[in-house]
Write an enzyme that holds these catalytic residues in place. Structure first.
Site, PDB file in Angstrom:
ATOM      1  N   LYS A 206       0.852  -1.196   0.000  1.00 59.26           N
ATOM      2  CA  LYS A 206       0.000   0.000   0.000  1.00 59.26           C
ATOM      3  C   LYS A 206       0.892   1.253   0.000  1.00 59.26           C
ATOM      4  CE  LYS A 206      -3.602  -2.820   1.989  1.00 59.26           C
ATOM      5  NZ  LYS A 206      -4.801  -2.910   2.816  1.00 59.26           N
TER       6      LYS A 206
ATOM      7  N   GLU B  14      -9.520  -0.588  -1.938  1.00 58.18           N
ATOM      8  CA  GLU B  14      -9.189   0.790  -1.548  1.00 58.18           C
ATOM      9  C   GLU B  14      -9.228   1.716  -2.762  1.00 58.18           C
ATOM     10  OE1 GLU B  14      -5.572  -0.165   0.506  1.00 58.18           O
ATOM     11  OE2 GLU B  14      -6.749  -1.085   2.098  1.00 58.18           O
TER      12      GLU B  14
ATOM     13  N   GLU C 148     -10.874 -10.553  -1.367  1.00 53.11           N
ATOM     14  CA  GLU C 148     -10.609  -9.705  -0.206  1.00 53.11           C
ATOM     15  C   GLU C 148     -11.910  -9.078   0.279  1.00 53.11           C
ATOM     16  OE1 GLU C 148      -6.211  -8.456  -0.060  1.00 53.11           O
ATOM     17  OE2 GLU C 148      -7.312  -6.888  -1.067  1.00 53.11           O
TER      18      GLU C 148
HETATM   19  P1  13P Z   1      -4.477  -6.280   5.606  1.00 53.21           P
HETATM   20  O1  13P Z   1      -3.686  -7.556   5.528  1.00 53.21           O
HETATM   21  O2  13P Z   1      -3.723  -5.144   6.212  1.00 53.21           O
HETATM   22  O3  13P Z   1      -5.840  -6.487   6.181  1.00 53.21           O
HETATM   23  O4  13P Z   1      -4.703  -5.815   4.074  1.00 53.21           O
HETATM   24  C1  13P Z   1      -5.180  -6.750   3.172  1.00 53.21           C
HETATM   25  C2  13P Z   1      -5.129  -6.149   1.829  1.00 53.21           C
HETATM   26  O5  13P Z   1      -5.848  -5.222   1.527  1.00 53.21           O
HETATM   27  C3  13P Z   1      -4.164  -6.693   0.875  1.00 53.21           C
HETATM   28  O6  13P Z   1      -4.376  -6.205  -0.391  1.00 53.21           O
END
Ligand code: 13P
Length: 256
Positions: free
Chosen positions: A15, A100, A170
Site C-alpha cells: 500500500k 481501496e 478480499e
Molecule cells: P491487511 O492484511 O492489512 O488487512 O490488508 C489486506 C489487503 O488489503 C491486501 O491487499
C-alpha cells in the site's frame, strides 16, 4: 491449497508505505527468511520504490509487483503509469481492482477491466481483487458481488490470458480491521469464485487458477486459511510490512 493443481502465491501489498531506502532494508531482511520457500513470493510496492525493490530482490526468489496500472500506452493522464513504462522496471505483477481504489479513487468495474486487459497485454501477471462490503455480506449479496466483479473484470480476457491472472478474494470488512474471515468463510467464497471461472471459461481453467484470500491475514491465522483446499495463497497488507511475520506466512504457504 492444492499444490498438485495450481501454484500457491503469497503476495505482500505494501500500500502507501516504505521509502526507497526502507524498501532496500526490508527486502534485505526478508531475503534469507524466505529463501527456501516452495510457494511463489511476491511484493507489490509503490511505484517510487520499484527500482529499489527490483535491485534489492535480484538473485532471490522474491518477485516484485506494483499496486495499479493505467490502460493507455501513454498520454495526458497526470499521475498514472502505463504498462510500457512499467515494463522497463523489472516489475512482473500488478494488483488491479483493490477495494481501496474502488472505495477512495472511483475505480469501477469498467476501469478494472481496462486495467486488467492492459496489464495482461503488457506481459504482466495480474492480481485481481474482488470482495464484498460488510453491508453486502449482511444483505446476502456476497456471491452476487464477487460473481459480478469477477465477470466484469475478465470481460475480453481469453482462457490463455487467464493463466496470468490470480484472483484475490478480499472481503472489504476484513481489510485492515483485524477481523479475518474464518477459514470456512474464505474457502466458501474462493470455491464459489472457482465455479464462476468454470462457468466463464472451463473446469480445468478454473482448477488451474490461483485464488488467494486477503484481509487481516497474519502470522497467527495464515496456516489455517492456507490449509483450506480453495485458498491458494494470500494477499497480505499490514503483515507484509514485517519481514518475520511475512516469512511465517510464506512458510505456511510452503507446507505440503
Ligand atoms: P491487511 O492484511 O492489512 O488487512 O490488508 C489486506 C489487503 O488489503 C491486501 O491487499
Amino acid at each position: 491449497m492444492n499444490t498438485a493443481l495450481r501454484k500457491t502465491v503469497i503476495a505482500g501489498n505494501w500500500k502507501m508505505n516504505n521509502t526507497p531506502s526502507e524498501t532496500k532494508a526490508m527486502i534485505a531482511e526478508l531475503r534469507p527468511l524466505v529463501a527456501d520457500a516452495t510457494c511463489d513470493v511476491v511484493l507489490c510496492v509503490p511505484y517510487v520504490d520499484v527500482f529499489a525493490a527490483v535491485e534489492a530482490a535480484a538473485g532471490s526468489n522474491i518477485k516484485i509487483g506494483v499496486e495499479n496500472i493505467h490502460w493507455a500506452e501513454k498520454g495526458a493522464y497526470t499521475g498514472e503509469i502505463s504498462a510500457k513504462m512499467l515494463a522497463e522496471t523489472g516489475a512482473e505483477y500488478v494488483i488491479v481492482g483493490h477495494s481501496e481504489r474502488r472505495q477512495y479513487f472511483n475505480e469501477t468495474d469498467k476501469t478494472v477491466n481496462l486495467r486488467t486487459k492492459a496489464a495482461l497485454a503488457g506481459g504482466f501477471k495480474v492480481i485481481l481483487c474482488v470482495g464484498e462490503t460488510l453491508d453486502q455480506r449482511r444483505s446476502g449479496y456476497t456471491f452476487e458481488v464477487v460473481r459480478h466483479q469477477t465477470a466484469m473484470a475478465l470481460t475480453g480476457v481469453s482462457a490463455d490470458e487467464l493463466k496470468n491472472v490470480i484472483i484475490a478474494y478480499e472481503p472489504v470488512w476484513a481489510i485492515g480491521t483485524g477481523e479475518t474471515a474464518t477459514d470456512e468463510q474464505a474457502n466458501e467464497v474462493n470455491c464459489y469464485i472457482r465455479k464462476v471461472l468454470a462457468d466463464l471459461y472451463c473446469e480445468n481453467c478454473a482448477n488451474a487458477t490461483t485464488i488467494q484470500y486477503g484481509g487481516s491475514m497474519n502470522a497467527g491465522n495464515a496456516a489455517g486459511l492456507l490449509a483450506q483446499p480453495d485458498v491458494d495463497g494470500g494477499l497480505i497488507g499490514g503483515a507484509s510490512l514485517k519481514p518475520v511475520d511475512f516469512s511465517v506466512i510464506v512458510k505456511a504457504g510452503s507446507a505440503e
